[in-house]
Design a protein around this motif. Structure first.
Motif, PDB file in Angstrom:
ATOM      1  N   HIS A  67      18.552  83.000  83.870  1.00 19.58           N
ATOM      2  CA  HIS A  67      19.965  83.215  83.564  1.00 19.58           C
ATOM      3  C   HIS A  67      20.378  82.342  82.383  1.00 19.58           C
ATOM      4  N   CYS A  68      19.973  81.079  82.396  1.00 16.42           N
ATOM      5  CA  CYS A  68      20.313  80.170  81.296  1.00 16.42           C
ATOM      6  C   CYS A  68      19.705  80.662  79.985  1.00 16.42           C
ATOM      7  N   LEU A  69      18.419  81.057  80.030  1.00 18.57           N
ATOM      8  CA  LEU A  69      17.725  81.503  78.821  1.00 18.57           C
ATOM      9  C   LEU A  69      18.357  82.770  78.247  1.00 18.57           C
ATOM     10  N   LEU A  70      18.573  83.764  79.103  1.00 16.07           N
ATOM     11  CA  LEU A  70      19.122  85.033  78.630  1.00 16.07           C
ATOM     12  C   LEU A  70      20.567  84.872  78.153  1.00 16.07           C
ATOM     13  N   THR A  71      21.331  84.041  78.854  1.00 15.94           N
ATOM     14  CA  THR A  71      22.715  83.792  78.434  1.00 15.94           C
ATOM     15  C   THR A  71      22.750  83.169  77.045  1.00 15.94           C
ATOM     16  N   TYR A  72      21.873  82.177  76.825  1.00 14.91           N
ATOM     17  CA  TYR A  72      21.820  81.506  75.521  1.00 14.91           C
ATOM     18  C   TYR A  72      21.453  82.497  74.417  1.00 14.91           C
ATOM     19  N   ILE A  73      20.435  83.341  74.670  1.00 15.84           N
ATOM     20  CA  ILE A  73      19.989  84.310  73.658  1.00 15.84           C
ATOM     21  C   ILE A  73      21.101  85.288  73.309  1.00 15.84           C
ATOM     22  N   VAL A  74      21.752  85.819  74.335  1.00 14.50           N
ATOM     23  CA  VAL A  74      22.800  86.826  74.107  1.00 14.50           C
ATOM     24  C   VAL A  74      23.990  86.224  73.365  1.00 14.50           C
ATOM     25  N   LEU A  75      24.408  85.044  73.786  1.00 11.56           N
ATOM     26  CA  LEU A  75      25.561  84.415  73.136  1.00 11.56           C
ATOM     27  C   LEU A  75      25.263  84.085  71.681  1.00 11.56           C
ATOM     28  N   GLN A  76      24.014  83.684  71.400  1.00 11.51           N
ATOM     29  CA  GLN A  76      23.632  83.408  70.016  1.00 11.51           C
ATOM     30  C   GLN A  76      23.613  84.691  69.186  1.00 11.51           C
ATOM     31  N   GLU A  77      23.056  85.765  69.756  1.00 13.68           N
ATOM     32  CA  GLU A  77      22.979  87.030  69.033  1.00 13.68           C
ATOM     33  C   GLU A  77      24.364  87.626  68.789  1.00 13.68           C
ATOM     34  N   GLU A  78      25.269  87.421  69.730  1.00 13.28           N
ATOM     35  CA  GLU A  78      26.616  87.984  69.615  1.00 13.28           C
ATOM     36  C   GLU A  78      27.589  87.028  68.921  1.00 13.28           C
ATOM     37  N   ASN A  79      27.090  85.853  68.506  1.00 18.14           N
ATOM     38  CA  ASN A  79      27.927  84.830  67.858  1.00 18.14           C
ATOM     39  C   ASN A  79      29.120  84.432  68.725  1.00 18.14           C
ATOM     40  N   ILE A  80      28.856  84.320  70.024  1.00 13.06           N
ATOM     41  CA  ILE A  80      29.881  83.875  70.974  1.00 13.06           C
ATOM     42  C   ILE A  80      29.597  82.423  71.329  1.00 13.06           C
ATOM     43  N   PRO A  81      30.554  81.527  71.154  1.00 13.34           N
ATOM     44  CA  PRO A  81      30.299  80.110  71.454  1.00 13.34           C
ATOM     45  C   PRO A  81      30.074  79.871  72.943  1.00 13.34           C
TER      46      PRO A  81
END
Length: 326
Positions: A67-81
């Protein structure tokens, strides 16, 4: 890999927007909560099929890590802080993560002292009751007599499924007892603690409603961190850890990691869009899924009382889903 994950979630997001635009937010929340139930059921069925081959806490640990890994990847790709500038919302997000992660771990620990039926009865009766009360008091949402009646009848149906001996004329259950579970005062203490934990967890649904408008993955970031941390502490405290094969490890990661991540997304969306009290009640469909699993996979044919209970829960859930939201 990052692009594949991002593309998959963008596709899911597009489908979600299509559902919301077609059905409306309130009815879309029903679709999300049903998906949540199906994903939870898949994890339960996987655990039952591989009973004893791995620790359930290991599953929750991998769930938190992925969950932590996927959340980090998605937020980075979507430019969401990851961080939120609003201190109030940040506190709510942290609170929701603690409530969610803590409740999951405590439920698994309680299964060492209480039967599955005891835990199900507490969860399925306390959740719609307290979620509805919090929703009414804090968010000022109103529930009509029909909704309240359906909730009460649904709780009876759940009890008929998981504890059918309560409805038999015999005063003593025909099932063999085992010293594996707690008895007497110890059992009562565990049930009381589970009720308290479940009642506190119900506040999470209200918190999600207060965070409506935020990206669901951004909302659930702390959930993964705390689930990973708390499951690690629980494994060390209980010594519940098993060495398993790489093949089974990959299956656990897929079911609990990726499945758990998707489950959190649809769970957050359901409570953000719909009435928390109704979402809590519709989660009783999980028990019906377990009932069907017993029939079609385990080939354990239920009694008339359990079958009647499943029909009651299913009918109440359908009536709740078809009611016009107010």
């Amino acid at each position: 890999m990052r692009r594949l994950i991002s593309y998959s979630l963008q596709s899911f997001s597009a489908i979600g927007h299509g559902i919301e635009n077609t059905l409306g937010k309130e009815h879309a929340s029903i679709v999300y909560i049903i998906l949540n139930v199906l994903i939870l059921f898949s994890a339960m069925a996987f655990t039952r099929i591989h009973n004893g081959e791995f620790s359930s806490l290991q599953g929750q640990f991998w769930r938190g890590c992925l969950h932590c890994l996927l959340t980090y990847i998605v937020l980075q790709e979507e430019n969401i802080p990851i961080a939120i500038n609003d201190p109030k919302k940040e506190r709510f997000r942290l609170l929701r993560g603690f409530l969610g992660g803590g409740q999951v771990i405590f439920v698994f620990l309680s299964l060492k002292k209480l039967s599955i039926s005891d835990v199900y009865i507490v969860q399925t009766s306390v959740t719609p009751l307290f979620t509805g009360i919090y929703d009414w008091i804090i968010l000022k949402n109103k529930y009509n007599k029909s909704e309240i009646s359906l909730a009460l009848v649904s709780i009876i149906g759940v009890t008929m499924i998981v504890k059918p001996d309560l409805f038999l004329a015999s005063e003593v259950s025909t099932q063999a007892t085992t010293s594996f579970y707690a008895e007497g005062t110890e059992r009562l203490l565990w049930i009381v603690m589970l009720i308290i934990v479940q009642a506190i967890w119900c506040l999470g649904g209200i918190v999600l409603k207060m965070l409506a408008g935020m990206h669901p993955i951004q909302v659930s970031y702390h959930y993964g961190l705390l689930c990973c941390l708390l499951s690690s502490i629980a494994m060390v405290a209980t010594g519940e850890y098993q060495i398993i094969s790489w093949g089974l490890t990959l299956q656990v990661i897929l079911v609990f990691g990726f499945g758990g991540f998707l489950n959190q997304v649809v769970f957050v969306k359901a409570f953000q869009l719909g009435k928390p009290g109704k979402m809590g009640l519709l989660m009783n469909l999980f028990v019906v899924c377990g009932f069907l699993f017993e029939i079609f996979y385990l080939e354990e044919y239920p009694s008339f009382i359990k079958s009647t209970g499943a029909v009651i829960v299913l009918v109440c859930s359908v009536m709740i889903a078809l009611q016009k939201f107010k």
